[in-house]
Write a protein that holds these residues in place. Structure first.
Motif, PDB file in Angstrom:
ATOM      1  N   LEU A  16       0.785  -0.509  -0.113  1.00 33.38           N
ATOM      2  CA  LEU A  16      -0.146   0.052   0.504  1.00 33.38           C
ATOM      3  C   LEU A  16       0.739   1.197   0.120  1.00 33.38           C
ATOM      4  CD1 LEU A  16      -2.414  -1.460   2.769  1.00 33.38           C
ATOM      5  CD2 LEU A  16      -3.337  -0.984   0.395  1.00 33.38           C
ATOM      6  N   VAL A  17       0.560   2.262  -0.751  1.00 37.16           N
ATOM      7  CA  VAL A  17       1.652   4.202  -0.927  1.00 37.16           C
ATOM      8  C   VAL A  17      -0.055   4.629  -0.539  1.00 37.16           C
ATOM      9  CG1 VAL A  17       2.499   5.349  -2.360  1.00 37.16           C
ATOM     10  CG2 VAL A  17       2.626   2.886  -2.540  1.00 37.16           C
ATOM     11  N   THR A  27      -5.570   8.671   1.174  1.00 38.49           N
ATOM     12  CA  THR A  27      -6.029   7.046   1.058  1.00 38.49           C
ATOM     13  C   THR A  27      -4.607   6.578   0.883  1.00 38.49           C
ATOM     14  OG1 THR A  27      -8.293   7.917   0.197  1.00 38.49           O
ATOM     15  CG2 THR A  27      -7.372   6.459  -0.571  1.00 38.49           C
ATOM     16  N   TYR A  28      -4.754   4.990   1.398  1.00 36.07           N
ATOM     17  CA  TYR A  28      -3.073   4.480   1.143  1.00 36.07           C
ATOM     18  C   TYR A  28      -4.284   3.326  -0.408  1.00 36.07           C
ATOM     19  CZ  TYR A  28      -0.640   4.826   5.079  1.00 36.07           C
ATOM     20  OH  TYR A  28       0.373   5.373   5.866  1.00 36.07           O
ATOM     21  N   ARG A  29      -4.004   2.662  -1.417  1.00 39.99           N
ATOM     22  CA  ARG A  29      -3.716   2.469  -2.406  1.00 39.99           C
ATOM     23  C   ARG A  29      -3.100   1.191  -2.696  1.00 39.99           C
ATOM     24  NH1 ARG A  29      -5.833   7.387  -4.107  1.00 39.99           N
ATOM     25  NH2 ARG A  29      -8.405   7.638  -3.968  1.00 39.99           N
ATOM     26  N   ALA A  86       0.322   0.345  11.706  1.00 41.91           N
ATOM     27  CA  ALA A  86       1.207   1.228  11.208  1.00 41.91           C
ATOM     28  C   ALA A  86       1.324   2.195  11.775  1.00 41.91           C
ATOM     29  CB  ALA A  86       1.608   0.873   9.799  1.00 41.91           C
ATOM     30  N   LEU A  87       0.004   3.044  11.149  1.00 43.10           N
ATOM     31  CA  LEU A  87      -0.740   4.057  11.821  1.00 43.10           C
ATOM     32  C   LEU A  87      -0.254   3.958  13.623  1.00 43.10           C
ATOM     33  CD1 LEU A  87      -3.932   4.940  10.259  1.00 43.10           C
ATOM     34  CD2 LEU A  87      -1.532   5.483   9.682  1.00 43.10           C
ATOM     35  N   PRO A  96       4.981  10.837  11.417  1.00 40.71           N
ATOM     36  CA  PRO A  96       4.369  10.332  10.843  1.00 40.71           C
ATOM     37  C   PRO A  96       3.434   9.456   9.976  1.00 40.71           C
ATOM     38  CG  PRO A  96       6.110  11.656   9.263  1.00 40.71           C
ATOM     39  CD  PRO A  96       6.770  11.380  10.097  1.00 40.71           C
ATOM     40  N   MET A  97       2.485   9.547   8.908  1.00 41.11           N
ATOM     41  CA  MET A  97       1.778   8.745   8.624  1.00 41.11           C
ATOM     42  C   MET A  97       2.919   8.215   7.652  1.00 41.11           C
ATOM     43  SD  MET A  97      -1.910   9.921   7.775  1.00 41.11           S
ATOM     44  CE  MET A  97      -2.071   8.121   7.126  1.00 41.11           C
TER      45      MET A  97
END
Length: 108
Positions: A16-17, A27-29, A86-87, A96-97
């Protein structure tokens, strides 16, 4: 091609990025890579709402194109759990995120 770009032989590999952060969240895609198919996955992270549970971030997932016999709901739940973890780790370390999240989960 390094190991993070190959399809797993068992289990699922999440890649995911994070896209652009906005007031509505981030938003992670990416993909949930299974041994037989790569499924597009989108995970939206909303910031904690005012009046809601303190410090609680709302995270939702949407998996597309899961063929019959694939547990799409289970893959979405696992994707949400790994993003939350992860967050939380980034927050606890004062970072940061994460921009990119790559995790492998073995077969149950």
């Amino acid at each position: 091609m390094d190991a993070s770009q190959k399809r797993p032989t068992a289990g699922v590999r999440y890649v995911l990025v994070r896209g652009q952060e906005e007031a509505s969240g981030a938003t992670y895609r990416g993909f949930a890579h299974l041994p037989e198919v790569d499924l597009p996955l989108e995970i939206h992270v909303e910031p904690p709402s005012e009046g809601g549970a303190e410090g609680r971030t709302n995270v939702t997932a949407r998996l597309e194109g899961a063929p019959e016999g694939v547990d799409a709901l289970g893959l979405e739940k696992a994707g949400v759990a790994l993003v939350k973890a992860a967050l939380r780790a980034a927050r606890d370390a004062g970072r940061p995120m994460p921009r990119r999240i790559v995790r492998w989960r073995g077969p149950a």
